[in-house]
Write an enzyme that holds these catalytic residues in place. Structure first.
Site, mmCIF file in Angstrom:
data_model
loop_
_atom_site.group_PDB
_atom_site.id
_atom_site.type_symbol
_atom_site.label_atom_id
_atom_site.label_comp_id
_atom_site.label_asym_id
_atom_site.label_seq_id
_atom_site.Cartn_x
_atom_site.Cartn_y
_atom_site.Cartn_z
ATOM 1 N N HIS A 131 103.436 51.893 -42.001
ATOM 2 C CA HIS A 131 104.263 52.101 -40.811
ATOM 3 C C HIS A 131 103.664 51.422 -39.579
ATOM 4 O O HIS A 131 102.441 51.222 -39.485
ATOM 5 C CB HIS A 131 104.442 53.599 -40.540
ATOM 6 C CG HIS A 131 103.167 54.284 -40.170
ATOM 7 N ND1 HIS A 131 102.641 54.246 -38.890
ATOM 8 C CD2 HIS A 131 102.304 55.016 -40.902
ATOM 9 C CE1 HIS A 131 101.506 54.918 -38.846
ATOM 10 N NE2 HIS A 131 101.272 55.402 -40.057
ATOM 11 N N HIS A 136 102.083 55.135 -45.717
ATOM 12 C CA HIS A 136 100.994 55.434 -44.786
ATOM 13 C C HIS A 136 99.672 54.903 -45.328
ATOM 14 O O HIS A 136 99.548 54.611 -46.519
ATOM 15 C CB HIS A 136 100.910 56.941 -44.582
ATOM 16 C CG HIS A 136 102.205 57.558 -44.154
ATOM 17 N ND1 HIS A 136 102.532 57.775 -42.843
ATOM 18 C CD2 HIS A 136 103.283 57.974 -44.883
ATOM 19 C CE1 HIS A 136 103.745 58.313 -42.768
ATOM 20 N NE2 HIS A 136 104.226 58.436 -43.996
#
Length: 199
Positions: free
Chosen positions: A10, A149
């Site tokens: 992200h 992530h």
């Protein structure tokens, strides 16, 4: 033909800028993060991507939404792509974590199946994201994007490379970086932590 799986960490949040653990805290992208997401989308626009999968957490979902809107392709949320649960030290810097929870952190980061209250083991994270990947490579796509992530993607890359899970800190994964895994009978890491699109 090889299946291309673009692994995207992200884009930036304010907590990233401050060096704070985020875990499953639901932090949104900041302005710089949205610009990074646009650059990721632009970079991927030449790759014939057919679908985007994302973690449900806002910072990943917002990154993925920019990609799916730009490329005009479907976006699917999958819980298995969420970040490691680390509520014990969420919102702390690494320095603060080591001051307050040094013993817990050392056990967690060195033992894949560590059982510490408030912290998901790295083995658990790896199990769920590998299960996701094993299902993905059975699907009839040629090119996909997976937005997740840092910790989750590192555990996945360790599995692809067949290296011990406690080696996860031996490579970086920057915000809005792209790593490419290909599947053609076997999984291969083609490149890691590419950020050239961020200029």
């Amino acid at each position: 033909m090889a299946l291309k799986i673009f692994l995207v960490r992200h884009a930036k949040t304010d907590w990233n800028d401050r060096g704070l653990w985020q875990g499953n805290s639901d932090i949104s992208l900041n302005q710089a993060g949205f610009e990074q997401a646009r650059r990721v989308a632009q970079r991927l626009s030449t790759q014939n991507v057919q679908i985007v999968y994302t973690s449900p957490l806002s910072r990943a979902y917002q990154t993925a939404k920019v990609i799916s809107d730009t490329l005009k392709i479907p976006l699917i949320i999958d819980e298995r792509l969420r970040e490691c649960e680390i509520s014990l030290w969420n919102g702390l810097t690494m320095e603060e974590t080591l001051q307050r929870f040094q013993r817990e952190y050392q056990i967690w980061s060195s033992q894949p199946d560590a059982k510490i209250e408030g912290v998901e083991s790295l083995g658990s994270v790896q199990n769920r994201i590998v299960q996701f990947l094993q299902e993905l490579i059975q699907k009839p796509f040629e090119s996909t994007v997976v937005v997740s992530h840092a910790l989750s993607l590192r555990t996945l890359i360790c599995w692809v490379l067949k290296i011990p899970l406690n080696e996860y800190r031996n490579f970086g994964l920057d915000n809005a970086s792209i790593s490419l895994v290909e599947f053609q009978g076997r999984l291969r890491l083609i490149y890691l932590n590419d950020t050239c699109h961020l200029g």
